[in-house]
Write a protein that holds these residues in place. Sequence first.
Motif, PDB file in Angstrom:
ATOM      1  N   HIS A  61       1.436  10.080  -1.965  1.00 26.59           N
ATOM      2  CA  HIS A  61       1.862   9.077  -1.607  1.00 26.59           C
ATOM      3  C   HIS A  61       1.877   8.069  -1.229  1.00 26.59           C
ATOM      4  O   HIS A  61       1.901   7.091  -1.549  1.00 26.59           O
ATOM      5  CB  HIS A  61       3.419   9.374  -0.595  1.00 26.59           C
ATOM      6  CG  HIS A  61       4.358   8.749  -0.761  1.00 26.59           C
ATOM      7  ND1 HIS A  61       5.632   8.941   0.460  1.00 26.59           N
ATOM      8  CD2 HIS A  61       4.990   8.123  -1.342  1.00 26.59           C
ATOM      9  CE1 HIS A  61       6.468   8.276   0.133  1.00 26.59           C
ATOM     10  NE2 HIS A  61       5.886   7.477  -1.112  1.00 26.59           N
ATOM     11  N   ALA A  62       0.868   8.227   0.117  1.00 32.63           N
ATOM     12  CA  ALA A  62       0.069   7.107   0.840  1.00 32.63           C
ATOM     13  C   ALA A  62      -1.080   5.657  -0.417  1.00 32.63           C
ATOM     14  O   ALA A  62      -1.057   4.993  -0.159  1.00 32.63           O
ATOM     15  CB  ALA A  62      -1.085   7.325   2.090  1.00 32.63           C
ATOM     16  N   LEU A  63      -1.608   6.824  -1.291  1.00 31.42           N
ATOM     17  CA  LEU A  63      -2.452   5.984  -2.356  1.00 31.42           C
ATOM     18  C   LEU A  63      -1.266   5.301  -2.869  1.00 31.42           C
ATOM     19  O   LEU A  63      -1.984   4.051  -3.795  1.00 31.42           O
ATOM     20  CB  LEU A  63      -2.683   7.173  -3.344  1.00 31.42           C
ATOM     21  CG  LEU A  63      -4.373   7.752  -2.908  1.00 31.42           C
ATOM     22  CD1 LEU A  63      -4.355   8.497  -3.574  1.00 31.42           C
ATOM     23  CD2 LEU A  63      -5.299   6.342  -2.076  1.00 31.42           C
ATOM     24  N   ALA A  64      -0.542   5.585  -3.788  1.00 34.60           N
ATOM     25  CA  ALA A  64       0.217   4.968  -4.454  1.00 34.60           C
ATOM     26  C   ALA A  64       1.286   4.126  -3.576  1.00 34.60           C
ATOM     27  O   ALA A  64       1.237   2.722  -4.169  1.00 34.60           O
ATOM     28  CB  ALA A  64       2.118   6.455  -4.694  1.00 34.60           C
ATOM     29  N   ILE A  65       1.416   3.822  -2.273  1.00 30.48           N
ATOM     30  CA  ILE A  65       2.150   2.817  -1.486  1.00 30.48           C
ATOM     31  C   ILE A  65       1.272   1.927  -1.165  1.00 30.48           C
ATOM     32  O   ILE A  65       1.456   0.818  -1.955  1.00 30.48           O
ATOM     33  CB  ILE A  65       2.784   3.622  -0.755  1.00 30.48           C
ATOM     34  CG1 ILE A  65       3.982   4.078  -0.931  1.00 30.48           C
ATOM     35  CG2 ILE A  65       2.901   2.134   0.404  1.00 30.48           C
ATOM     36  CD1 ILE A  65       4.221   4.865   0.724  1.00 30.48           C
ATOM     37  N   SER A  66      -0.394   2.243  -1.527  1.00 32.99           N
ATOM     38  CA  SER A  66      -1.229   1.181  -1.067  1.00 32.99           C
ATOM     39  C   SER A  66      -1.448   0.996  -2.028  1.00 32.99           C
ATOM     40  O   SER A  66      -1.614  -0.778  -2.986  1.00 32.99           O
ATOM     41  CB  SER A  66      -2.477   2.168  -0.684  1.00 32.99           C
ATOM     42  OG  SER A  66      -3.804   1.696  -0.680  1.00 32.99           O
ATOM     43  N   GLN A  67      -1.764   1.313  -3.682  1.00 35.03           N
ATOM     44  CA  GLN A  67      -1.769   0.931  -4.458  1.00 35.03           C
ATOM     45  C   GLN A  67      -0.377  -0.384  -5.058  1.00 35.03           C
ATOM     46  O   GLN A  67      -0.942  -1.213  -5.661  1.00 35.03           O
ATOM     47  CB  GLN A  67      -1.721   1.730  -6.336  1.00 35.03           C
ATOM     48  CG  GLN A  67      -2.124   1.152  -6.917  1.00 35.03           C
ATOM     49  CD  GLN A  67      -3.184   1.062  -7.166  1.00 35.03           C
ATOM     50  OE1 GLN A  67      -4.619   0.884  -6.990  1.00 35.03           O
ATOM     51  NE2 GLN A  67      -2.920  -0.677  -7.254  1.00 35.03           N
ATOM     52  N   ALA A  68       1.141   0.439  -5.105  1.00 34.44           N
ATOM     53  CA  ALA A  68       1.797  -0.642  -4.653  1.00 34.44           C
ATOM     54  C   ALA A  68       1.950  -2.008  -4.075  1.00 34.44           C
ATOM     55  O   ALA A  68       2.163  -3.041  -4.785  1.00 34.44           O
ATOM     56  CB  ALA A  68       3.250  -0.351  -4.594  1.00 34.44           C
ATOM     57  N   LEU A  69       0.871  -1.747  -2.852  1.00 31.75           N
ATOM     58  CA  LEU A  69       0.863  -3.745  -2.098  1.00 31.75           C
ATOM     59  C   LEU A  69      -0.269  -4.144  -3.132  1.00 31.75           C
ATOM     60  O   LEU A  69       0.084  -5.182  -2.575  1.00 31.75           O
ATOM     61  CB  LEU A  69       0.810  -2.611  -0.376  1.00 31.75           C
ATOM     62  CG  LEU A  69       2.061  -1.868  -0.212  1.00 31.75           C
ATOM     63  CD1 LEU A  69       1.194  -1.584   1.461  1.00 31.75           C
ATOM     64  CD2 LEU A  69       3.054  -3.209   0.422  1.00 31.75           C
ATOM     65  N   ALA A  70      -1.181  -3.562  -3.768  1.00 28.41           N
ATOM     66  CA  ALA A  70      -2.558  -4.151  -3.275  1.00 28.41           C
ATOM     67  C   ALA A  70      -1.309  -4.765  -5.296  1.00 28.41           C
ATOM     68  O   ALA A  70      -2.090  -6.054  -5.717  1.00 28.41           O
ATOM     69  CB  ALA A  70      -3.601  -3.136  -3.985  1.00 28.41           C
ATOM     70  N   ASP A  71      -0.738  -4.600  -5.959  1.00 27.10           N
ATOM     71  CA  ASP A  71       0.222  -4.758  -7.133  1.00 27.10           C
ATOM     72  C   ASP A  71       0.695  -6.365  -6.537  1.00 27.10           C
ATOM     73  O   ASP A  71       1.247  -7.452  -7.361  1.00 27.10           O
ATOM     74  CB  ASP A  71       0.760  -3.710  -7.799  1.00 27.10           C
ATOM     75  CG  ASP A  71       0.871  -2.850  -7.829  1.00 27.10           C
ATOM     76  OD1 ASP A  71      -1.171  -2.737  -8.478  1.00 27.10           O
ATOM     77  OD2 ASP A  71       0.888  -1.879  -9.355  1.00 27.10           O
TER      78      ASP A  71
END
Length: 386
Positions: free
Chosen positions: A330-340
């Motif tokens: 989940h943390a990885l997915a959120i980090s990715q969404a912030l990068a987007d």
Amino acid sequence: MNPLESRLTADLQALDRRSLRRRLQTRAAGAPTVVEFAGRRLVNFASNDYLGLAGDARIAEALAGGAQRWGVGAGAAHLLGGHTLAHAAFEEALADFLGREAALLFSTGYLANLGLVGALAGRGDTVVEDRLDHASLIDGALLSRARLVRYSHADVKAAAQCMAVAKGRVLLASDGTFSMDGDLAPLPALAQAACTAGATLVIDDAHGFGVLGGGRGTVAHFGLGVQDVPALVVTFGKALGVFGAAVAGSRELIETLVNRARPYIYTTALPPAIAEALATALVIVRDEDWRRVRVAALVTRFREACGAVELTLGNSPTPIQPVMIGDSGHALAISQALADRGFYVPAIRPPTIPAGTARLRISLSAAHEEAQVEGLVAALAEVLHR
Ligand SMILES: *Cc1c(COP(=O)(O)O)cnc(C)c1O
């Protein structure tokens, strides 16, 4: 595939399945608060450049001048001709700034901790550490062959109990400001407990130095001194924006390290040009209080904005602001969404932090603009409340 590669591939795949695989991202040049990865420019909330000094032209000029004067490399270990006037002058200025008799440069904070713990503890001794201490303090204890005992985070009573039954020489070692949560160690109580137990208190202030206590760090923030914390580690890759580390303390401590700290003795001296850059950075840290005022104001701004959108934060008064997530995937997915959305906020996962406590580690800098901080909070709210 040969047996080694098969085994390594299986290991890496296992990490992948648990969302614990780490991957390098190669950064292209960018402004201090903007990073560029694979052609994408992101506002950087991952750097430890708390005072905005990593891109400072005056420090870069001192480095270039130092390289002209001394050459790029030191050429040898400190004890074999590598120790220059540049190193000595910086060590003296640092000791003076920290109100200690002497200081000793190490190549990195990691090595400083290995060297310090290994010089003060050995077989038959005990090193008592906070469970959330930096890996280098833990590794220093493991390498020293002393017994390592860990107490629950910031629990002074537990630390005192560990020390009461400890054998041999006893070291009590803690981060000053914790690297992943940004909270401060309970230093006055730890100093008292160490004193009661006849233990030596070692504080690694990688994240407090430059930021707290007028730049003198977490120990000064609490009004403590060398009598409370005889062995202080400060590092220069974070708030100072440079590279390297030092131990500061009594003349006897420093002489002991020169004779006993293997990561000091058996390695090439830090380039003298780095020592010159450090001397310039230290003057800026001492004199430009506005940088600390500015980053503190951004911390307040960030925490208020998070409160307004009901984001829960840890109890950190420093530029390190963790947002707890829990699950690594989940943390990885959120980090990715912030990068987007244009923000670089890496997910911090085990074993850097305990299992089940994956988080976003946001670090603020005096070089950030208010609008960047507000943009981050808006993106966080959107991504987390989805
Ligand atoms: C970063 C860090 C270190 C290591 O310092 P380097 O100079 O980067 O090797 C040591 N201790 C703590 C608490 C740190 O955060």
